[in-house]
Design a protein around this motif. Structure first.
Motif, PDB file in Angstrom:
ATOM      1  N   VAL A 174       0.824  -1.200   0.000  1.00 21.24           N
ATOM      2  CA  VAL A 174       0.000   0.000   0.000  1.00 21.24           C
ATOM      3  C   VAL A 174       0.863   1.258   0.000  1.00 21.24           C
ATOM      4  O   VAL A 174       0.583   2.222  -0.716  1.00 21.24           O
ATOM      5  CB  VAL A 174      -0.949  -0.016   1.217  1.00 21.24           C
ATOM      6  N   VAL A 233      -5.959  -3.513  -2.531  1.00 24.21           N
ATOM      7  CA  VAL A 233      -4.673  -2.814  -2.462  1.00 24.21           C
ATOM      8  C   VAL A 233      -4.672  -1.580  -3.360  1.00 24.21           C
ATOM      9  O   VAL A 233      -4.177  -0.512  -2.973  1.00 24.21           O
ATOM     10  CB  VAL A 233      -3.527  -3.764  -2.865  1.00 24.21           C
ATOM     11  N   ALA A 274      -6.718   1.329  -1.775  1.00 24.08           N
ATOM     12  CA  ALA A 274      -6.004   1.899  -0.634  1.00 24.08           C
ATOM     13  C   ALA A 274      -4.801   2.719  -1.088  1.00 24.08           C
ATOM     14  O   ALA A 274      -4.540   3.807  -0.560  1.00 24.08           O
ATOM     15  CB  ALA A 274      -5.561   0.781   0.312  1.00 24.08           C
ATOM     16  N   SER A 275      -4.073   2.218  -2.078  1.00 25.29           N
ATOM     17  CA  SER A 275      -2.911   2.949  -2.600  1.00 25.29           C
ATOM     18  C   SER A 275      -3.333   4.263  -3.238  1.00 25.29           C
ATOM     19  O   SER A 275      -2.688   5.308  -3.036  1.00 25.29           O
ATOM     20  CB  SER A 275      -2.166   2.098  -3.625  1.00 25.29           C
ATOM     21  N   VAL A 327      -7.608   3.875   5.608  1.00 23.60           N
ATOM     22  CA  VAL A 327      -7.249   2.558   5.063  1.00 23.60           C
ATOM     23  C   VAL A 327      -8.205   1.485   5.555  1.00 23.60           C
ATOM     24  O   VAL A 327      -8.519   0.536   4.821  1.00 23.60           O
ATOM     25  CB  VAL A 327      -5.790   2.212   5.445  1.00 23.60           C
ATOM     26  N   ALA A 386      -9.371  -0.908   2.371  1.00 20.48           N
ATOM     27  CA  ALA A 386      -8.345  -1.920   2.071  1.00 20.48           C
ATOM     28  C   ALA A 386      -8.873  -3.347   2.070  1.00 20.48           C
ATOM     29  O   ALA A 386      -8.206  -4.252   1.564  1.00 20.48           O
ATOM     30  CB  ALA A 386      -7.188  -1.803   3.059  1.00 20.48           C
TER      31      ALA A 386
END
Length: 295
Positions: free
Chosen positions: A75, A152, A155-156, A227, A231
């Motif tokens: 992340v 992922v 969240a990134s 997050v 996530a």
């Protein structure tokens, strides 16, 4: 005489402030390691850090945090790849290419982004980014293992947006701190405006830009509330960007409220690993930065 007293008084105020910061770090260090290190030693460093299962159930508990470590790395790396190029290029635009009429709108907007609570970013992610991610994964045919949009990539992307104010603000300040004589000398030698900025001013501000990247990555590593919402919170090592994950910070926040006994000790030990993780990353960056400053 009175002026000298004021100068001495303020000197000791500054020294006291510096000592407060140092003492605070020492106390945090002591509290975390006192609570978590004994558990790590009892559990075994290898079993705890490289363990694949996190099952804090009574009688058959397993405390392996490798999935959370990998999730945090993925992340944070994703947020860095998204946020750093956009943030640095935006700072260059604001400092040297942005019209004044547009600057007075963009700059307050960037500052406002820094003031928005992380939970609000989280709700934005749930309402906007999660459906967008779900549709994108459908188009890219990355639906194996589920396609909830809580993964992922989402969240990134959200963290990449969240670190933009830090990188933009500090990078712009560093660029504006470069003496104008650098730019003028380059222009005097016949270089264009764009070349003078990118080949002279930006390298001269590299140290400050690098510091902004460090702080941005630090925020990405330590972010929690946003997050949690996007996530997916799966204690498994993600094998693709459409898989859910759980970071070290979210693991602590989600379970600390009801944890007791070994479970609570394991969460504090997780904080120890996170603390060491951040120290290592910052040390590497500062080492690279110091090497760059020599040249």
């Amino acid at each position: 005489m009175q002026g000298k007293f004021k100068e001495t008084f303020m000197k000791y105020i500054f020294v006291l402030s510096a000592f407060v910061s140092i003492i605070s770090i020492i106390l945090i260090f002591y509290f975390i390691f006192k609570g978590g290190l004994p558990f790590i030693l009892k559990q075994g460093i290898g079993d705890f850090i490289f363990g694949m299962k996190w099952k804090p159930t009574a009688g058959n508990s397993q405390f392996g945090i490798l999935p959370m470590i990998i999730g945090s790395i993925y992340v944070t790396l994703g947020a860095t790849l998204i946020g750093v190029p956009i943030g640095v290029l935006t700072a260059i635009f604001l400092a040297f290419f942005c019209p004044k009429w547009l600057y007075k709108y963009i700059k307050p907007a960037v500052n406002l982004m820094a003031a928005i609570p992380s939970i609000v970013y989280g709700f934005f992610g749930v309402q906007i980014l999660v459906p967008m991610s779900r549709n994108l994964m459908q188009v890219l045919h990355l639906t194996r293992g589920g396609n909830t949009g809580l993964n992922v990539f989402t969240a990134s992307l959200l963290l990449g947006i969240m670190i933009l104010p830090t990188i933009i603000g500090l990078s712009e300040a560093s660029l504006r701190a470069v003496p104008t004589s650098f730019y003028q000398a380059s222009m005097g030698l016949g270089a264009t405006h764009e070349r003078s900025v990118m080949k002279v001013v930006v390298p001269a501000a590299a140290s400050g830009i690098f510091s902004s990247i460090i702080l941005g990555i630090g925020r990405a590593i330590g972010e929690t509330m946003a997050v949690i919402l996007v996530a997916g919170n799966q204690t498994l090592i993600p094998k693709a960007i459409n898989n859910g994950t759980r970071t070290l910070t979210t693991n602590i926040v989600m379970e600390m409220a009801y944890a007791a006994g070994e479970h609570k000790e394991a969460l504090i030990a997780t904080a120890v690993v996170l603390f060491v993780f951040i120290i290592i990353i910052n040390s590497i960056f500062m080492f690279v930065k110091s090497k760059g400053d020599k040249y």
